[in-house]
Write a protein that holds these residues in place. Structure first.
Motif, PDB file in Angstrom:
ATOM      1  N   TYR A  47      29.964  37.286  53.270  1.00 22.92           N
ATOM      2  CA  TYR A  47      29.722  35.916  52.805  1.00 22.92           C
ATOM      3  C   TYR A  47      30.670  34.950  53.506  1.00 22.92           C
ATOM      4  O   TYR A  47      30.283  33.856  53.884  1.00 22.92           O
ATOM      5  N   MET A  48      31.935  35.359  53.638  1.00 26.58           N
ATOM      6  CA  MET A  48      32.991  34.505  54.193  1.00 26.58           C
ATOM      7  C   MET A  48      32.920  33.110  53.572  1.00 26.58           C
ATOM      8  O   MET A  48      32.954  32.085  54.251  1.00 26.58           O
ATOM      9  N   ALA A  49      32.786  33.122  52.251  1.00 36.02           N
ATOM     10  CA  ALA A  49      32.597  31.872  51.500  1.00 36.02           C
ATOM     11  C   ALA A  49      33.846  30.979  51.594  1.00 36.02           C
ATOM     12  O   ALA A  49      34.956  31.441  51.324  1.00 36.02           O
ATOM     13  N   PRO A  50      33.681  29.714  51.966  1.00 34.63           N
ATOM     14  CA  PRO A  50      34.823  28.798  52.110  1.00 34.63           C
ATOM     15  C   PRO A  50      35.282  28.237  50.757  1.00 34.63           C
ATOM     16  O   PRO A  50      35.207  27.026  50.500  1.00 34.63           O
ATOM     17  N   ILE A  51      35.733  29.142  49.877  1.00 37.10           N
ATOM     18  CA  ILE A  51      36.154  28.720  48.537  1.00 37.10           C
ATOM     19  C   ILE A  51      37.604  28.232  48.596  1.00 37.10           C
ATOM     20  O   ILE A  51      38.497  28.956  49.039  1.00 37.10           O
ATOM     21  N   ILE A  52      37.813  26.991  48.137  1.00 38.51           N
ATOM     22  CA  ILE A  52      39.137  26.373  48.147  1.00 38.51           C
ATOM     23  C   ILE A  52      39.640  26.216  46.716  1.00 38.51           C
ATOM     24  O   ILE A  52      38.878  25.834  45.823  1.00 38.51           O
ATOM     25  N   TYR A  53      40.932  26.499  46.538  1.00 42.04           N
ATOM     26  CA  TYR A  53      41.558  26.283  45.229  1.00 42.04           C
ATOM     27  C   TYR A  53      42.460  25.054  45.314  1.00 42.04           C
ATOM     28  O   TYR A  53      43.338  24.961  46.164  1.00 42.04           O
ATOM     29  N   ASP A  54      42.204  24.074  44.453  1.00 41.25           N
ATOM     30  CA  ASP A  54      43.003  22.844  44.386  1.00 41.25           C
ATOM     31  C   ASP A  54      44.099  23.035  43.342  1.00 41.25           C
ATOM     32  O   ASP A  54      43.821  23.073  42.140  1.00 41.25           O
ATOM     33  N   ARG A  55      45.343  23.171  43.813  1.00 44.58           N
ATOM     34  CA  ARG A  55      46.446  23.427  42.891  1.00 44.58           C
ATOM     35  C   ARG A  55      46.687  22.268  41.941  1.00 44.58           C
ATOM     36  O   ARG A  55      47.094  22.471  40.790  1.00 44.58           O
ATOM     37  N   ALA A  56      46.462  21.060  42.404  1.00 46.50           N
ATOM     38  CA  ALA A  56      46.722  19.879  41.564  1.00 46.50           C
ATOM     39  C   ALA A  56      45.809  19.858  40.339  1.00 46.50           C
ATOM     40  O   ALA A  56      46.261  19.647  39.206  1.00 46.50           O
ATOM     41  N   ASP A 108      28.349  31.445  42.829  1.00 50.79           N
ATOM     42  CA  ASP A 108      27.811  30.559  43.865  1.00 50.79           C
ATOM     43  C   ASP A 108      27.069  29.382  43.244  1.00 50.79           C
ATOM     44  O   ASP A 108      27.223  28.231  43.672  1.00 50.79           O
ATOM     45  N   GLU A 109      26.276  29.647  42.221  1.00 50.41           N
ATOM     46  CA  GLU A 109      25.508  28.584  41.563  1.00 50.41           C
ATOM     47  C   GLU A 109      26.429  27.548  40.927  1.00 50.41           C
ATOM     48  O   GLU A 109      26.200  26.342  41.044  1.00 50.41           O
ATOM     49  N   MET A 120      34.212  37.381  47.894  1.00 50.50           N
ATOM     50  CA  MET A 120      33.307  36.398  48.487  1.00 50.50           C
ATOM     51  C   MET A 120      33.951  35.704  49.689  1.00 50.50           C
ATOM     52  O   MET A 120      33.267  35.355  50.652  1.00 50.50           O
ATOM     53  N   ARG A 121      35.235  35.572  49.647  1.00 46.92           N
ATOM     54  CA  ARG A 121      35.956  34.935  50.753  1.00 46.92           C
ATOM     55  C   ARG A 121      36.115  35.867  51.966  1.00 46.92           C
ATOM     56  O   ARG A 121      35.934  35.438  53.108  1.00 46.92           O
ATOM     57  N   GLN A 122      36.465  37.145  51.708  1.00 50.78           N
ATOM     58  CA  GLN A 122      36.969  37.972  52.797  1.00 50.78           C
ATOM     59  C   GLN A 122      36.275  39.315  53.008  1.00 50.78           C
ATOM     60  O   GLN A 122      36.470  39.933  54.054  1.00 50.78           O
ATOM     61  N   ALA A 141      34.521  24.319  50.575  1.00 50.32           N
ATOM     62  CA  ALA A 141      34.978  23.355  51.575  1.00 50.32           C
ATOM     63  C   ALA A 141      33.783  22.669  52.231  1.00 50.32           C
ATOM     64  O   ALA A 141      33.838  21.498  52.585  1.00 50.32           O
ATOM     65  N   ASP A 142      32.687  23.406  52.375  1.00 52.06           N
ATOM     66  CA  ASP A 142      31.440  22.860  52.911  1.00 52.06           C
ATOM     67  C   ASP A 142      30.470  22.675  51.753  1.00 52.06           C
ATOM     68  O   ASP A 142      30.021  23.639  51.138  1.00 52.06           O
ATOM     69  N   ASP A 143      30.136  21.419  51.455  1.00 49.29           N
ATOM     70  CA  ASP A 143      29.262  21.128  50.312  1.00 49.29           C
ATOM     71  C   ASP A 143      27.872  21.738  50.453  1.00 49.29           C
ATOM     72  O   ASP A 143      27.160  21.913  49.461  1.00 49.29           O
ATOM     73  N   ASN A 144      27.465  22.064  51.673  1.00 52.85           N
ATOM     74  CA  ASN A 144      26.123  22.604  51.908  1.00 52.85           C
ATOM     75  C   ASN A 144      26.097  24.134  51.935  1.00 52.85           C
ATOM     76  O   ASN A 144      25.046  24.733  52.129  1.00 52.85           O
ATOM     77  N   TYR A 145      27.257  24.744  51.746  1.00 46.88           N
ATOM     78  CA  TYR A 145      27.322  26.203  51.831  1.00 46.88           C
ATOM     79  C   TYR A 145      26.683  26.862  50.605  1.00 46.88           C
ATOM     80  O   TYR A 145      26.786  26.362  49.487  1.00 46.88           O
ATOM     81  N   SER A 146      26.049  28.016  50.831  1.00 51.60           N
ATOM     82  CA  SER A 146      25.534  28.858  49.754  1.00 51.60           C
ATOM     83  C   SER A 146      25.398  30.271  50.280  1.00 51.60           C
ATOM     84  O   SER A 146      25.020  30.472  51.444  1.00 51.60           O
TER      85      SER A 146
END
Length: 334
Positions: free
Chosen positions: A63-72, A15-16, A55-57, A79-84
């Motif tokens: 937590y339901m953390a909105p962690i996104i993986y950028d394939r590029a 998270d940090e 952390m996602r599921q 996804a939310d910059d303010n999430y922790s």
């Protein structure tokens, strides 16, 4: 299945790193390196991948953390910059746990070690109150306690004297004296019993070993003497081994046999009177329990508190004492 301490630490470090806007968005390798460095051990790729998925599921973590993986770019981000994960709302079960913890801490609020963190405790308590007022269930737990320990202000000086092996001088106001009496004491041990602190030490006025017990709330004044004493081998566990409470006599422990009513026995078996307690007989009529203890005031007061639910079978001296006390009680109602 509850997460272990290492897993919770890894979530915190992930998270940090994901919230760190000053560094480039991390790749999987970067997350592994960061967490491994913080944990002080090598963390596997599979472990971090599972941690991200949890952390996602994971409904247990919630937590339901909105962690996104950028394939590029092969990087991870929120996804939310303010999430922790540290900003999740407190649930009812969490509030109840905090109430219990704060209630326990408040019992010892006057102790120096707790006073060091008093501001933090008060902040948490204030926050808890606000959250509690937003929920329906209030007053779920109450602690029967005094507001503070009288005499606790002497603890720092006494502890310091015990560490330094320094004799202290005290003015002690016992209940049976009109004026305080001064003692010079070699302090050995501090002990709490029924919301009072006691000092066990050697009174230099006494002959023999001179061990005495002083209630801190009866100490009127305390002075250092700058006089040191030789280290004494005082073992508090051995000293109090056969005692209920704080009073230890010179006599040997005795075998005490008690007969409890079946209903009262349920409580006694679930919360033993003393560590030596043994069930000798358990029937529909009574439960006999044996203790190996010294006969002191605290034992007698404990047995009297059970009223007619207990009968002392032996020793005869304790049986006679209980009869005497029961007779005196009865006389008060004639």
């Amino acid at each position: 299945m509850p997460k272990n301490k290492d897993a919770l630490s890894r979530y915190r470090w992930l998270d940090e790193r994901l919230r760190n806007k000053r560094s480039a968005k991390p790749t999987l390798e970067a997350l592994i390196a960061y967490v491994s460095d913080k944990m002080g051990v090598e963390v596997s790729t599979r472990t971090i991948q599972k941690d991200i998925q949890d952390m996602r599921q994971d409904p247990e973590l919630n937590y339901m953390a909105p962690i996104i993986y950028d394939r590029a770019s092969k990087t991870y981000r929120y996804a939310d910059d303010n999430y922790s994960i540290s900003q999740l709302p407190i649930e009812e079960a969490d509030l109840q746990g905090l109430e219990i913890a704060i209630g326990i801490l408040e019992q010892f609020r006057s102790l120096p070690v707790v006073q060091q963190f008093e501001d933090a405790i008060l902040k948490i308590a204030a926050s808890l109150k606000i959250n509690r007022e937003n929920l329906q269930h209030q007053g779920l737990i109450k602690f029967a306690r005094t507001s503070q320990y009288k005499g606790a202000e002497h603890i720092p000086e006494i502890v310091d004297a015990i560490k330094k092996l320094e004799v202290i001088r005290i003015a002690y106001q016992s209940f049976d004296r009109d004026e305080p009496k001064e003692y010079r004491v070699e302090p050995y041990h501090l002990r709490e019993y029924q919301h009072r602190f006691y000092l066990i030490g050697k009174s230099l006025q006494n002959t023999g070993d001179g061990l005495r017990t002083f209630a801190l709330d009866r100490i009127v004044k305390l002075w250092p003497t700058m006089q040191n004493f030789d280290e004494k081998n005082f073992d508090d566990a051995s000293y109090f081994q056969h005692a209920i409470g704080i009073t230890v006599h010179d006599g040997e422990p005795e075998q005490v046999l008690l007969a409890f009513t079946p209903r009262q026995a349920k409580y006694i078996k679930s919360q033993p009177i003393h560590a030596s307690q043994k069930v000798i007989k358990d029937s529909e009529k009574e439960c006999q329990i044996a203790l190996n203890v010294v006969i002191n005031h605290e034992l007698i007061m404990t047995l009297l508190s059970y009223g007619s639910n207990v009968k002392v079978l032996k020793p005869a001296s304790l049986t006679d004492k209980m009869k005497e006390e029961a007779g005196n009680m009865l006389a008060n109602y004639k």
